[in-house]
Design an enzyme around this catalytic site. Structure first.
Site, PDB file in Angstrom:
ATOM      1  N   ASP A  16      19.143  44.165  68.491  1.00 12.80           N
ATOM      2  CA  ASP A  16      17.951  43.925  67.867  1.00 12.80           C
ATOM      3  C   ASP A  16      16.838  43.480  69.002  1.00 12.80           C
ATOM      4  O   ASP A  16      16.667  43.972  70.028  1.00 12.80           O
ATOM      5  CB  ASP A  16      18.203  42.872  66.875  1.00 12.80           C
ATOM      6  CG  ASP A  16      17.362  43.201  65.443  1.00 12.80           C
ATOM      7  OD1 ASP A  16      15.977  43.137  65.679  1.00 12.80           O
ATOM      8  OD2 ASP A  16      17.958  43.630  64.529  1.00 12.80           O
ATOM      9  N   SER A 234      16.183  46.580  56.607  1.00 14.33           N
ATOM     10  CA  SER A 234      16.754  45.720  58.071  1.00 14.33           C
ATOM     11  C   SER A 234      17.551  44.425  57.499  1.00 14.33           C
ATOM     12  O   SER A 234      18.407  43.936  58.435  1.00 14.33           O
ATOM     13  CB  SER A 234      15.507  45.186  58.847  1.00 14.33           C
ATOM     14  OG  SER A 234      14.937  46.350  59.531  1.00 14.33           O
TER      15      SER A 234
END
Length: 249
Positions: A16, A234
């Site tokens: 990420d 997400s």
């Protein structure tokens, strides 16, 4: 007897935007870290810290939030550039590295729009890296994507990498239990759904401190506007990754 504390600490890779390494809710949680976009793993956007908090924030400490898999240990790979973009090559390198760091679960809370009738974000490098992980027994969990910029809403196709074979694709639902318009649909590649509206998690303290009048420093309620009531697949994906870590543990 605390069942959660007795579980084996499974490693979960958060690929990420990095992480707030000094966040007190993540103390002793990070076992490996590396940036694939230069510099440190310091999270300057907030997304990675938010995702990591959902998975492994300390439980039973009387403050803030609790991650869904407190025994989990985090393998942090930063692949998001300062402009918010993700290079498939950097992502592929990060996936292979995470596997070598003994991650049992990899969470990918991002996606590139898939459009079978036109151009899309397919990447052979991304696919090969995921195949590398799967062949070694790693569970890859990915968000199916938000169709906010898709030609129509709701968008009927899961994004890559959720649409690759053997990736567990996760969509979002809201407080009512209904799937929101932004969450991509896909009869083949949506495997599970998890909460993805009005979410709360950790946030980099360097970003929350600019909101000096907000008492909950280090949490998304004091974050930038889009994170104060965060919506998106997400934030659904890491819940499934956390549940998998508990099962594997």
């Amino acid at each position: 007897f605390d069942a959660a504390k007795s579980l084996f600490p499974v490693r979960v890779a958060v690929i990420d935007s990095g992480i707030d390494l000094g966040h007190p809710e993540l103390r002793s949680r990070v076992v490996a870290k590396r940036s694939f976009v230069g510099g440190s793993v310091d999270d300057q956007l907030g997304h990675g810290t938010f995702v990591a908090g959902e998975i492994a924030a300390i439980a039973d400490n009387g403050v803030g939030i609790a991650g869904l898999a407190p025994p989990a240990r985090l393998v942090i790979a930063k692949v998001v550039g300062a402009d918010g973009s993700i290079s498939p090559r950097a992502e592929a390198r990060a996936i292979r590295w995470a596997v070598r760091q003994r991650a049992r679960v990899i969470n990918l809370s991002f996606g590139s729009m898939r459009n079978p009738g036109g151009s899309d974000g397919y990447s052979s490098a991304e696919r090969r890296a995921i195949e590398f992980a799967v062949r070694r027994g790693v569970l890859v969990v990915a968000a199916v994507g938000n169709g906010n910029d898709a030609p129509t809403k709701p968008w009927p196709y899961a994004s890559y990498p959720a649409a690759f074979p053997h990736v567990l694709g996760v969509s979002a639902y809201g407080r009512s239990g209904r799937v929101p318009m932004f969450s991509n649909r896909d009869s083949q590649y949506v495997d599970l759904t998890a909460p993805g509206m009005d979410m709360v998690s950790l946030f980099p303290r360097a970003l929350t401190k600019t909101f000096t009048d907000c008492a909950e420093q280090g949490y998304s309620v004091c974050g930038t506007k889009e994170y104060r009531h965060a919506d998106g697949t997400s934030f659904s994906s890491p819940q499934v990754a956390a549940a998998a870590a508990l099962l594997l543990g």
